[in-house]
Design a protein around this motif. Structure first.
Motif, PDB file in Angstrom:
ATOM      1  N   SER A 240       0.837  -1.214   0.000  1.00 41.60           N
ATOM      2  CA  SER A 240       0.000   0.000   0.000  1.00 41.60           C
ATOM      3  C   SER A 240       0.861   1.249   0.000  1.00 41.60           C
ATOM      4  O   SER A 240       0.523   2.243  -0.653  1.00 41.60           O
ATOM      5  N   VAL A 241       1.968   1.209   0.756  1.00 38.22           N
ATOM      6  CA  VAL A 241       2.838   2.381   0.876  1.00 38.22           C
ATOM      7  C   VAL A 241       3.439   2.723  -0.486  1.00 38.22           C
ATOM      8  O   VAL A 241       3.436   3.883  -0.916  1.00 38.22           O
ATOM      9  N   ILE A 252      -5.833  -3.611   0.152  1.00 35.24           N
ATOM     10  CA  ILE A 252      -4.936  -4.352   1.032  1.00 35.24           C
ATOM     11  C   ILE A 252      -4.958  -3.755   2.428  1.00 35.24           C
ATOM     12  O   ILE A 252      -5.031  -2.542   2.594  1.00 35.24           O
ATOM     13  N   THR A 253      -4.927  -4.626   3.427  1.00 29.25           N
ATOM     14  CA  THR A 253      -4.784  -4.222   4.817  1.00 29.25           C
ATOM     15  C   THR A 253      -3.523  -4.879   5.362  1.00 29.25           C
ATOM     16  O   THR A 253      -3.350  -6.085   5.231  1.00 29.25           O
ATOM     17  N   SER A 254      -2.639  -4.087   5.964  1.00 27.57           N
ATOM     18  CA  SER A 254      -1.399  -4.636   6.512  1.00 27.57           C
ATOM     19  C   SER A 254      -1.575  -4.993   7.975  1.00 27.57           C
ATOM     20  O   SER A 254      -2.068  -4.180   8.760  1.00 27.57           O
ATOM     21  N   ASN A 300      -4.824  -3.144  11.917  1.00 27.05           N
ATOM     22  CA  ASN A 300      -3.764  -2.646  11.034  1.00 27.05           C
ATOM     23  C   ASN A 300      -2.474  -2.415  11.809  1.00 27.05           C
ATOM     24  O   ASN A 300      -2.503  -1.851  12.901  1.00 27.05           O
ATOM     25  N   SER A 301      -1.370  -2.822  11.218  1.00 24.97           N
ATOM     26  CA  SER A 301      -0.097  -2.597  11.886  1.00 24.97           C
ATOM     27  C   SER A 301       1.053  -2.627  10.895  1.00 24.97           C
ATOM     28  O   SER A 301       1.072  -3.427   9.963  1.00 24.97           O
ATOM     29  N   TYR A 302       2.008  -1.714  11.094  1.00 26.04           N
ATOM     30  CA  TYR A 302       3.278  -1.770  10.380  1.00 26.04           C
ATOM     31  C   TYR A 302       4.423  -2.001  11.363  1.00 26.04           C
ATOM     32  O   TYR A 302       5.582  -1.817  11.034  1.00 26.04           O
ATOM     33  N   ALA A 303       4.077  -2.339  12.605  1.00 28.46           N
ATOM     34  CA  ALA A 303       5.101  -2.607  13.607  1.00 28.46           C
ATOM     35  C   ALA A 303       5.480  -4.073  13.484  1.00 28.46           C
ATOM     36  O   ALA A 303       4.616  -4.941  13.571  1.00 28.46           O
ATOM     37  N   ARG A 305       6.186  -6.430  15.199  1.00 32.34           N
ATOM     38  CA  ARG A 305       6.147  -7.170  16.455  1.00 32.34           C
ATOM     39  C   ARG A 305       4.687  -7.546  16.696  1.00 32.34           C
ATOM     40  O   ARG A 305       3.783  -6.825  16.306  1.00 32.34           O
TER      41      ARG A 305
ATOM     42  N   ASN B  46      -4.735   2.248   4.123  1.00 34.44           N
ATOM     43  CA  ASN B  46      -3.772   1.379   4.804  1.00 34.44           C
ATOM     44  C   ASN B  46      -2.495   2.136   5.150  1.00 34.44           C
ATOM     45  O   ASN B  46      -1.400   1.706   4.782  1.00 34.44           O
ATOM     46  N   PRO B  47      -2.616   3.282   5.825  1.00 34.27           N
ATOM     47  CA  PRO B  47      -1.442   4.148   5.978  1.00 34.27           C
ATOM     48  C   PRO B  47      -0.407   3.586   6.946  1.00 34.27           C
ATOM     49  O   PRO B  47      -0.746   2.878   7.892  1.00 34.27           O
ATOM     50  N   LYS B  48       0.852   3.937   6.654  1.00 35.06           N
ATOM     51  CA  LYS B  48       1.916   3.668   7.614  1.00 35.06           C
ATOM     52  C   LYS B  48       2.074   4.960   8.406  1.00 35.06           C
ATOM     53  O   LYS B  48       2.653   5.932   7.920  1.00 35.06           O
ATOM     54  N   VAL B  51      -3.819   6.362  11.383  1.00 30.86           N
ATOM     55  CA  VAL B  51      -4.991   5.790  10.723  1.00 30.86           C
ATOM     56  C   VAL B  51      -6.228   6.136  11.546  1.00 30.86           C
ATOM     57  O   VAL B  51      -6.175   6.191  12.768  1.00 30.86           O
ATOM     58  N   ARG B  69      -4.958   6.238  15.507  1.00 29.35           N
ATOM     59  CA  ARG B  69      -3.855   5.435  16.044  1.00 29.35           C
ATOM     60  C   ARG B  69      -2.683   5.466  15.067  1.00 29.35           C
ATOM     61  O   ARG B  69      -2.878   5.556  13.855  1.00 29.35           O
ATOM     62  N   THR B  71       0.035   3.374  13.211  1.00 30.93           N
ATOM     63  CA  THR B  71       0.165   1.936  12.911  1.00 30.93           C
ATOM     64  C   THR B  71       1.600   1.439  13.065  1.00 30.93           C
ATOM     65  O   THR B  71       1.842   0.252  12.932  1.00 30.93           O
ATOM     66  N   VAL B  72       2.534   2.333  13.326  1.00 36.98           N
ATOM     67  CA  VAL B  72       3.911   1.889  13.550  1.00 36.98           C
ATOM     68  C   VAL B  72       4.205   1.766  15.039  1.00 36.98           C
ATOM     69  O   VAL B  72       4.768   0.776  15.498  1.00 36.98           O
ATOM     70  N   THR B  73       3.787   2.791  15.796  1.00 39.01           N
ATOM     71  CA  THR B  73       4.066   2.770  17.243  1.00 39.01           C
ATOM     72  C   THR B  73       2.904   2.190  18.053  1.00 39.01           C
ATOM     73  O   THR B  73       3.065   1.884  19.234  1.00 39.01           O
ATOM     74  N   HIS B  74       1.698   2.093  17.423  1.00 36.25           N
ATOM     75  CA  HIS B  74       0.456   1.659  18.075  1.00 36.25           C
ATOM     76  C   HIS B  74      -0.018   2.662  19.133  1.00 36.25           C
ATOM     77  O   HIS B  74      -0.903   2.353  19.923  1.00 36.25           O
ATOM     78  N   ARG B 101      10.545   2.922  10.438  1.00 33.38           N
ATOM     79  CA  ARG B 101      10.867   1.497  10.419  1.00 33.38           C
ATOM     80  C   ARG B 101      10.328   0.780  11.595  1.00 33.38           C
ATOM     81  O   ARG B 101      10.087   0.892  12.574  1.00 33.38           O
TER      82      ARG B 101
END
Lengths: 414, 101
Positions: A240-241, A252-254, A300-303, A305, B46-48, B51, B69, B71-74, B101
């Motif tokens: 998506s990015v 798409i959903t990450s 949704n998450s890009y982390a 972990r 679906n943003p990084k 969201v 929220r 989506t990288v740090t939650h 990252r």
């Protein structure tokens, strides 16, 4: 490229294993290429390899923002199988499994494929009926698949608790399914592609696209602009990015999909066991670690972990199925970002931008698709038209409504 | 473990909630064509980073509400009611600071 062989191994061993050449060369970015592949994971490297081998296009760069095979290729649980329901998926994933069966020879690199079988369990009469239908569909697609009774399962997997909280009513097995070594797949494709002239550029993040008149002409990266006639996106969770940078949206959903390994123990489990209903699967690696996994975190998450609640859910289910595993300690737990599509079928083929191609939406099951994904995407890039095997996997299916609702894609229920 | 501040019950564990996905755009007219409908039904930002998403406190008050929220740090930056306009959130979020990252 010097071939790996038994005589070479003996020769090197007698000289103390000194002087093995590097398997592949890390390149500096040049000003232009015929084709740029974004992402040096399994799919990106395989696409580059088949572009060079099958289509003679060797002026290719694979750009990787991190290190080779450091994304989902190094984070998955290594399962290879082709027990899919719909004919389109079955044809594609069976092609992939067939390529896996010959991959070590093809790449001259041992990918350690172990066809130990993948066993899917049912915990109710109704689930068993659904598995029977799934098994029949697989067999009609010409792929091996057998229904198993609880007593047959008990003989195959003696540690399995058949009288668990949700008793085992039966299951089915694809005996040609199994596991292989995921790093070896990345390294093997990198080495073979590099030997054919493909450049692999690490620490080079694509930050944008050079698009004029709806046609891609190159990319901008953290290490300068690079021109290219064609660009192929193979970036797993970040589809998506990159699509947003190219000016279009994707369905798409990450999400974060986690996995974990236990401390190594003696061989005790020689098949892959998977339970869709209770959301867990397990296999034992060649190193003796139990490799455990389940569903994706539910948001949704890009982390990279995973969350603790899902980890607990996965492990609780697993320990109920395998009480003997309850005293093992976990060594590592991690997550990869998976890009999930509404119908859990990948998105492959052309994009709204001319000469820009997409291989994404692999969700929770891209590893098993690496060889066929690379082969079909290379064909698609070379001919500017989708390979017949992936003709139904294009972005346009969301407009036409011809979705391939592949519940078997993840193996576990979403 | 996410700790989600339900606007009705206060902060609770994520296990009490059900996720509803990104807040979608407005429903298109029926005659706008397949492309617009596909975009509405299936395509996601679906943003990084930040969201806007829906959550339901399904094991609590049962109410739906919206959350902003990262989506990288939650990290949860804001919570607002269903149907309300999203609050303005300071965009200098952590996912930029650590290089995304």
């Amino acid at each position: 490229m010097r071939g790996y062989s038994f005589p070479a191994l003996v020769g090197r061993a007698l000289r103390g294993h000194r002087g093995w050449p590097k398997a592949w060369r890390s390149a500096e970015p040049e000003r232009s290429y015929d084709v740029i592949v974004i992402g040096a994971g399994g799919h990106g490297l395989a696409t580059a390899y088949y572009l060079a081998k099958n289509h003679g296009i060797t002026n290719v760069a694979v750009l990787e923002k991190g290190w080779l095979g450091g994304g989902n290729t190094g984070r998955n649980t290594q399962v290879t199988r082709s027990n899919y329901f719909w004919p389109q998926s079955a044809a594609f994933f069976e092609r992939s499994l067939k390529l896996y069966e010959n991959l070590s020879r093809e790449l001259n690199f041992n990918v350690m494929l172990s066809q130990r079988g993948i066993l899917t369990l049912a915990h109710s009469h109704h689930e068993m009926e659904a598995l029977r239908r799934w098994t029949n569909a697989i067999r009609i697609n010409g792929i091996d698949s057998e229904v198993m009774t609880p007593s047959e399962i008990g003989k195959l997997v003696p540690l399995l608790n058949l009288d668990a909280r949700f008793p085992v009513h039966g299951g089915f097995i694809q005996r040609r399914g199994g596991i292989s070594r995921h790093d070896a797949v990345a390294w093997g494709y990198a080495r073979a592609a590099n030997a054919l002239g493909v450049s692999i550029v690490q620490q080079c993040e694509v930050t944008g696209f050079d698009i004029a008149d709806g046609r891609v002409a190159g990319v901008t990266t953290s290490r300068g602009s690079i021109a290219a006639e064609k660009v192929c996106i193979c970036v797993a969770g970040h589809t998506s990015v990159l699509a947003a940078k190219a000016g279009f949206r994707v369905p798409i959903t990450s999400m974060a999909l986690q996995a974990m390994v236990s401390e190594p123990i003696k061989p005790c489990l020689d098949t892959v066991v998977l339970s869709p209903a209770i959301h867990a699967y397990v296999s034992q690696s060649d190193r003796g670690e139990l490799v455990l996994g389940g569903g994706a975190d539910g948001y949704n998450s890009y982390a990279q972990r995973g969350g603790i609640p899902l980890l607990e859910e996965n492990l609780a289910a697993l320990i109920e199925l395998f009480p003997a595993f309850s005293r093992l300690r976990l060594m590592r737990q991690w997550a990869g970002i998976v890009d999930i599509t509404p119908d859990t079928t990948p998105i492959m083929g052309l994009t709204p931008v001319k000469n820009l191609y997409l291989s994404g939406g692999w969700g929770t099951g891209g590893y098993k698709a690496i060889p066929a994904g690379g082969e079909t995407m290379a064909h698609t890039v070379a001919h500017d038209a989708p390979h017949p095997l992936i003709a139904d996997f294009g972005l346009d299916r969301f407009e036409s409504g011809a979705l391939i609702d592949e519940g078997a894609a993840s193996g576990v229920a979403h | 473990m996410l700790r989600i501040p339900c606007p009705y019950c206060g902060e609770r564990d994520e296990a009490e909630f059900r996720y509803g996905g990104e807040v979608p755009g407005s429903i298109p007219q029926t005659d706008v064509g397949d492309q617009a409908w596909a975009d509405y039904l299936f395509a996601r930002d679906n943003p990084k980073g930040l969201v806007h998403e829906r959550w339901c406190h399904s094991h609590g008050c049962g109410q739906w509400f919206n959350v902003v929220r990262d989506t990288v740090t939650h990290r949860i930056h804001a919570v607002y009611g269903a149907g309300e306009a999203p609050p303005v959130v300071d965009c200098s979020n952590e996912s930029q600071a650590d290089g995304g990252r």
